[in-house]
Design a protein around this motif. Structure first.
Motif: not given
Length: 424
Positions: A225-232, A247-253, A318-330
């Motif tokens: 189980w993992q919990e992922i938080t996306i900040n946009g 867009d944090a929702a787009l990354a979640a999708a 990691s790729d998602l975060e680096s490929g979308r400026p303004g997004l951070t994922l934890t």
């Protein structure tokens, strides 16, 4: 179905069913989606505390001596004739998800109590003590870690870690144990039992599909189980050009789609992946979401395949975060358990008990997590699965197992426990 052999034991199925239905009224609610009566008894809520008190009452009526440990785990003990013998342990949990039925976990606890009632009524003694356990927060939906009480009892997790876990309102498990009156005095680490057997509804369609009443469970698959938080970045839906959005929702999708593609690829064996929780903030129609919170549930019967799936997901994040400026994922690991094989000798005792009751049976691996996988680190362990209806649906008010199916399963449990404990 043939007649049982003379050395089997059968329980009072009507009384077992009444216990199941009585407990289901504690935390009951009317489910608008299904039109059925459901159960909402999250761990250490007032409803769970009321259910625990009811179960303790039934334990004491059955002649069990009750103890509560510092995790709130409850044990009812029936003494054996040999004071030095380790107990044969059975049980499960009574906490539920928010949209539950009457059987998940409860069948194992109430089935164990029904076995003890039957032994008492028939004046049957055993060499080994028999204990019925009720483990705290098996579901993991309130405090974020499943099989929590049994994991601490078995030593995989520490008591301090468990007590410090918080729910979404910031309430700690340790504080809720105190508030509900279940911060018991007993030592939490279990001494090694002689054996552990858990009776549980299957929570799947395999037994029904094969028209078999009893499953002999060979083990439990790996669970992550993992919990992922996306900040946009929040932005106006009409005035902000698409290429300037984070867009944090787009990354979640994209994560949802990726975990499904991992399953469909076949590269990770029999992987199953689920995004069961997903929220966006500020959750307004005309604002690009600034934050998304989600969970990813991975399951796999093969530990190596599971490890590769986790690595793939981490690389994708990691790729998602680096490929979308303004997004951070934890990401935060909520729970992780390896594939747990069950003891072959205990499986044989269960299968023989089913045979002696004239019940057909089959071997199968559990796709769900259970307290048995934690107790298996301490002693020989196996499980009995009971057939469910409606494609084995569970964690839903439609969860259902017939009175006959429940009785069959607990009859097998009773005979298994009696043989493991040594009738005298």
């Amino acid at each position: 179905m043939t007649s049982p052999t003379p050395d089997t034991i059968t329980v009072n199925g009507d009384r077992l069913w009444r216990s199941l239905m009585d407990l289901a009224e504690i935390g009951a609610y009317d489910d608008d989606r299904t039109g059925l009566r459901g159960v909402n008894r999250l761990a250490l809520t007032d409803a769970d505390a009321a259910g625990r008190r009811r179960v303790i009452g039934w334990m004491e009526e059955a002649g069990l001596t009750v103890r509560i440990d510092r995790m709130g785990n409850i044990y009812g003990r029936r003494e054996g004739t040999d004071p030095t013998a380790a107990p044969v342990l059975t049980g499960s949990h009574i906490d539920s998800v928010a949209t539950a039925g009457a059987f998940d976990g409860c069948l194992g606890v109430l089935g164990g109590i029904e076995v003890v009632r039957t032994l008492k009524e028939r004046g049957i003694s055993t060499r080994h003590p028999i204990e019925v356990g009720v483990f705290t927060e098996e579901e993991g939906v309130r405090f974020g870690t499943d099989m929590l009480g049994s994991a601490v009892a078995a030593g995989r997790l520490t008591l301090a870690y468990a007590h410090g876990l918080t729910d979404r309102d910031g309430l700690t498990l340790g504080g809720e144990l105190v508030r509900t009156g279940f911060a018991g005095p007993a030592r939490v680490r279990l001494d090694r039992p002689h054996a552990y057997v858990e009776c549980h509804i299957e929570q799947g369609p395999v037994l029904a599909e094969n028209d078999v009443p009893v499953g002999v469970v060979t083990g439990v698959q790996s669970i992550s189980w993992q919990e992922i938080t996306i900040n946009g970045r929040a932005a106006h839906a009409g005035t902000t050009p698409t290429h300037l959005r984070a867009d944090a929702a787009l990354a979640a999708a994209q994560i949802v789609v990726h975990v499904r593609s991992m399953v469909d690829s076949g590269a990770y064996g029999d992987l199953r992946a689920t995004v069961g929780h997903l929220t966006v903030h500020p959750d307004l129609t005309n604002i690009v979401p600034a934050r998304a919170e989600m969970t990813v549930d991975l399951r796999n019967p093969d530990d190596a395949h599971m490890a590769r799936a986790e690595q793939d997901l981490a690389a994708f994040l990691s790729d998602l975060e680096s490929g979308r400026p303004g997004l951070t994922l934890t990401s935060r690991r909520m729970a992780r358990t390896a594939h747990v094989p069950f003891d072959e000798e205990v499986q044989k005792v269960i299968a023989q008990a089913a045979d002696d009751h004239g019940l057909s049976h089959m071997s199968l691996l559990s796709g769900a997590g259970h307290d048995a996988q934690e107790i298996a680190a301490l002693c020989p362990t196996a499980m009995i699965f009971v057939r469910g209806e409606y494609d084995g649906i569970s964690h839903n008010p439609r969860e259902y197992s017939t009175p006959e199916a429940c009785t069959y399963g607990v009859n097998v449990l009773a005979t298994t426990l009696l043989r493991l404990a040594g009738q005298v």
